[in-house]
Design an enzyme around this catalytic site. Structure first.
Site, short mmCIF file in Angstrom:
data_model
loop_
_atom_site.label_atom_id
_atom_site.label_comp_id
_atom_site.label_asym_id
_atom_site.label_seq_id
_atom_site.Cartn_x
_atom_site.Cartn_y
_atom_site.Cartn_z
N GLY A 179 0.83 -1.21 0.00
CA GLY A 179 0.00 0.00 0.00
C GLY A 179 0.86 1.25 0.00
N GLY A 180 0.25 2.32 0.48
CA GLY A 180 0.95 3.61 0.51
C GLY A 180 2.24 3.54 1.31
N GLY A 412 24.92 12.43 -28.99
CA GLY A 412 24.33 12.97 -27.76
C GLY A 412 24.70 12.12 -26.55
N ALA A 413 24.86 10.82 -26.79
CA ALA A 413 25.19 9.94 -25.67
C ALA A 413 26.60 10.24 -25.14
CB ALA A 413 25.08 8.48 -26.10
C1 HXC Z 1 -4.14 -3.71 11.51
C2 HXC Z 1 -3.13 -5.60 10.78
C3 HXC Z 1 -2.80 -4.98 9.56
C4 HXC Z 1 -3.21 -3.63 9.38
C5 HXC Z 1 -2.03 -6.99 9.51
N1 HXC Z 1 -2.65 -6.84 10.70
N2 HXC Z 1 -2.14 -5.87 8.78
N3 HXC Z 1 -3.79 -4.96 11.74
N4 HXC Z 1 -3.87 -3.04 10.39
N5 HXC Z 1 -2.93 -2.98 8.26
C6 HXC Z 1 -2.72 -7.83 11.77
C7 HXC Z 1 -3.65 -9.00 11.48
O1 HXC Z 1 -4.96 -8.66 11.81
C8 HXC Z 1 -3.07 -10.03 12.41
O2 HXC Z 1 -3.51 -9.72 13.72
C9 HXC Z 1 -1.59 -9.76 12.36
O3 HXC Z 1 -1.46 -8.41 11.90
C10 HXC Z 1 -0.83 -10.63 11.42
O4 HXC Z 1 -1.51 -10.61 10.18
P1 HXC Z 1 -1.85 -11.94 9.37
O5 HXC Z 1 -2.80 -11.57 8.32
O6 HXC Z 1 -2.26 -13.02 10.34
O7 HXC Z 1 -0.43 -12.32 8.78
P2 HXC Z 1 -0.06 -12.88 7.36
O8 HXC Z 1 -0.96 -14.00 6.99
O9 HXC Z 1 1.42 -13.13 7.40
O10 HXC Z 1 -0.35 -11.68 6.35
C11 HXC Z 1 0.35 -10.47 6.47
C12 HXC Z 1 -0.27 -9.45 5.52
C13 HXC Z 1 -1.78 -9.36 5.77
C14 HXC Z 1 0.04 -9.82 4.07
C15 HXC Z 1 0.44 -8.11 5.80
O11 HXC Z 1 -2.02 -9.20 7.17
C16 HXC Z 1 -2.41 -8.21 5.08
O12 HXC Z 1 -2.69 -8.28 3.90
N6 HXC Z 1 -2.71 -7.12 5.85
C17 HXC Z 1 -3.36 -5.96 5.31
C18 HXC Z 1 -2.44 -5.23 4.40
C19 HXC Z 1 -3.08 -3.99 3.85
O13 HXC Z 1 -4.06 -4.04 3.12
N7 HXC Z 1 -2.58 -2.90 4.29
C20 HXC Z 1 -3.01 -1.68 3.76
C21 HXC Z 1 -3.51 -0.86 4.85
S1 HXC Z 1 -3.85 0.70 4.13
P3 HXC Z 1 -3.70 -10.85 14.86
O14 HXC Z 1 -4.29 -10.09 15.98
O15 HXC Z 1 -4.59 -11.86 14.25
O16 HXC Z 1 -2.32 -11.36 15.13
C22 HXC Z 1 -2.33 1.36 3.89
C23 HXC Z 1 -2.35 2.69 3.33
C24 HXC Z 1 -1.19 3.39 3.84
O17 HXC Z 1 -1.31 0.86 4.20
C25 HXC Z 1 -1.27 4.70 3.31
C26 HXC Z 1 -0.13 5.46 3.76
C27 HXC Z 1 -0.12 6.65 2.97
#
Ligand code: HXC
Length: 522
Positions: A179-180, A412-413
């Site tokens: 993501g971001g 040019g290069a």
């Molecule tokens: C809150 C999160 C989280 C998040 C993971 N967790 N990402 N909690 N916010 N963004 C938590 C899960 O709920 C879980 O909690 C623990 O972290 C581990 O995650 P798992 O899914 O069990 O692990 P895994 O299977 O290894 O997968 C990891 C992962 C997946 C690929 C990162 O968790 C995932 O896809 N997360 C979301 C990623 C995402 O979409 N992020 C974008 C957010 S928006 P528990 O309590 O069960 O241990 C963004 C925008 C940013 O980032 C903008 C900035 C400008």
């Protein structure tokens, strides 16, 4: 934690309570989750810091930091150190500030407190003139904290920009970086990604939903994809320990900030001519060779740290030392597409030139270039504005700039590879070099088209004219006569020539007109 009231505790119990609190927090999300990291071949956030820093040099800040979120049952949720370990320490005796995201704590997700901790370390880097290192292993913005986590990332981005060009910023990607959140590494100077890590703006499932494309996470965001295809990544590491070793080696070439020089190593005073250089490249301009062999012969201990080795491999960039002094190297690679300059090669080199200039690292350019790559795809892709980045970056650079023309230097290069007119401090040529507007065959076909057509034996006449053109222009002597080349040297003498030049240029000072900033073509 001891269940007494603080009012009834003596100092030993208070200290014991403190130590227990610390121990608990230092375990992050708990031993079970750390074990899971180990099983996946990864280190924990603290182990990564331990491997990076000199022994006992880590001073942590913000171990007790806590989120303030009350949404979605978060009020009482304990998140050790808010999912990121931050502090200062030393790498080979040099101060750094760092942040290491802890995947065992809610997936290393970044909320308000988490980001504030990172930002505080970045600001300490800025105030103390020390590199900032960010170890990424995170699910991105902490979803429960909503806009506060976005705002946190915004502050990280802003501070990445404040640090840019003042202190080196190195990102190590050891886990997810999606993501971001991926934009913070993109705003830093170097990205090291492990084979297990994944970086992308939108993952495979979102891509499938939006565009219908099916791709694996590895093919989309693995290090090979993000180096070879996109040029986002600078180094691929086998695992966490390898990433840390790469980071340390990279740091050895860099100064701690833009007001310092890179660390200088001891060197021998005597330089012995290297006769092997006289035959290291084929004289025939159409024959290929690996320019890294030339670099190896010239630089200290043949030690060359190549950057982005598999992105735009038709140009080679990286760090080396000459007589103990760190230098940045840019070299055409005749082994790949004859060393032609294309869009990606121009982007790759221009960014590197700007990094070296920002951090006082002299530039050495090795030229063997047939020109810019022709083609509709290149034109539509904007080779004009991308190629112009090279011209801009070299012309704007005020560090010592030394150019060695090895063989072909056309059109040019030739200018874009740091010619005299772009303000190179030294341009030196090997005697076999050809410096010309274009290769002899192409030139003759354009300027003598009619004469060749009318000749009794067109092929023989063409050959004569090619030879005549070669003797007139396709040598370094015409360029030297017009002072576009400072000297023509035996290849064996190159190391000595470069070492002397670096010595003489060490005190170089160059002042440019005051302005807010130039407008590099993007
Ligand atoms: C809150 C999160 C989280 C998040 C993971 N967790 N990402 N909690 N916010 N963004 C938590 C899960 O709920 C879980 O909690 C623990 O972290 C581990 O995650 P798992 O899914 O069990 O692990 P895994 O299977 O290894 O997968 C990891 C992962 C997946 C690929 C990162 O968790 C995932 O896809 N997360 C979301 C990623 C995402 O979409 N992020 C974008 C957010 S928006 P528990 O309590 O069960 O241990 C963004 C925008 C940013 O980032 C903008 C900035 C400008």
């Amino acid at each position: 934690m001891i269940a007494h009231s603080r009012d009834t505790m003596n100092i030993e119990e208070i200290v014991q309570d403190l130590n227990q609190r610390k121990e608990t927090l230092q375990l992050g999300g708990g031993q079970e989750k750390i074990d899971r990291q180990h099983e996946a071949g990864s280190l924990s956030a603290r182990e990564r810091i331990g491997a990076l820093l000199d022994q006992d040099s880590f001073q942590e800040s913000g171990l007790f930091a806590k989120h303030r979120c009350t949404n979605f049952g978060m009020t009482d949720k304990e998140m050790a150190a808010d999912g990121v370990v931050t502090g200062a320490g030393s790498v080979n005796g040099r101060l750094v500030h760092l942040a290491s995201q802890d995947f065992t704590v809610v997936g290393g997700s970044a909320g308000e407190a988490h980001c504030n901790k990172i930002v505080q370390m970045m600001q300490s880097s800025l105030k103390t003139g020390s590199p900032f290192i960010m170890i990424n292993d995170s699910g991105g913005a902490r979803i429960q904290e909503g806009i506060d986590s976005l705002s946190g990332y915004g502050k990280v981005f802003y501070n990445n920009v404040m640090l840019s060009g003042v202190v080196p910023q190195i990102s190590i990607i050891c886990g997810p970086c999606a993501g971001g959140a991926a934009y913070s590494p993109a705003l830093t100077d170097f990205i090291i990604q492990t084979r297990a890590a994944r970086m992308f703006i939108t993952g495979p499932s979102v891509i499938k939903a939006v565009t219908g494309e099916v791709v694996t996470a590895e093919d989309l965001g693995g290090p090979i994809a993000q180096m070879n295809n996109s040029g986002v990544v600078h180094f691929i590491a086998e695992d966490d320990l390898d990433a840390i070793a790469i980071c340390k080696r990279l740091m050895s070439f860099l100064p701690s900030n833009n007001l310092e020089d890179s660390p200088q190593l001891e060197a021998d005073d005597i330089i012995i001519p290297d006769k092997a250089l006289n035959s290291v490249i084929p004289l025939d301009p159409k024959q290929r060779y690996d320019v890294r062999e030339v670099i190896g012969h010239i630089m200290d201990n043949a030690d060359f740290m190549e950057v982005q080795s598999s992105f735009a491999p038709n140009i080679v960039i990286g760090f080396a030392r000459l007589q103990g002094r760190a230098v940045g190297i840019v070299a055409n690679q005749p082994n790949v597409m004859a060393g032609v300059l294309d869009i990606n090669a121009s982007d790759k080199a221009a960014r590197f030139i700007r990094f070296c200039n920002a951090f006082n690292i002299p530039l050495i350019t090795f030229v063997d270039v047939p020109g810019f790559l022709p083609g509709v795809e290149q034109e539509y892709g904007g080779i004009i504005r991308h190629g112009a980045k090279m011209l801009f970056a070299y012309a704007a650079a005020t560090v010592p700039k030394i150019t060695v023309v090895l063989r072909k230097a056309y059109g040019g290069a030739y200018l874009a590879m740091c010619s005299k007119d772009l303000d190179a401090d030294r341009v030196v040529s090997w005697p076999s070099a050809e410096i010309a507007v274009m290769g002899a065959d192409g030139a003759v076909d354009i300027i003598f088209r009619n004469e060749i057509k009318k000749a009794e034996d067109p092929a023989a006449r063409r050959q004569e004219l090619v030879q005549e053109y070669r003797e007139t222009f396709a040598t370094p002597y015409a360029a030297a006569a017009h002072f576009q080349v400072d000297d023509i040297i035996e290849p064996a003498e190159t190391r000595r020539y470069l070492a002397m030049s670096l010595d003489f240029l060490h005190s170089k000072r160059e002042f440019r007109p005051q302005k807010k900033h130039g407008l590099i073509p993007l």
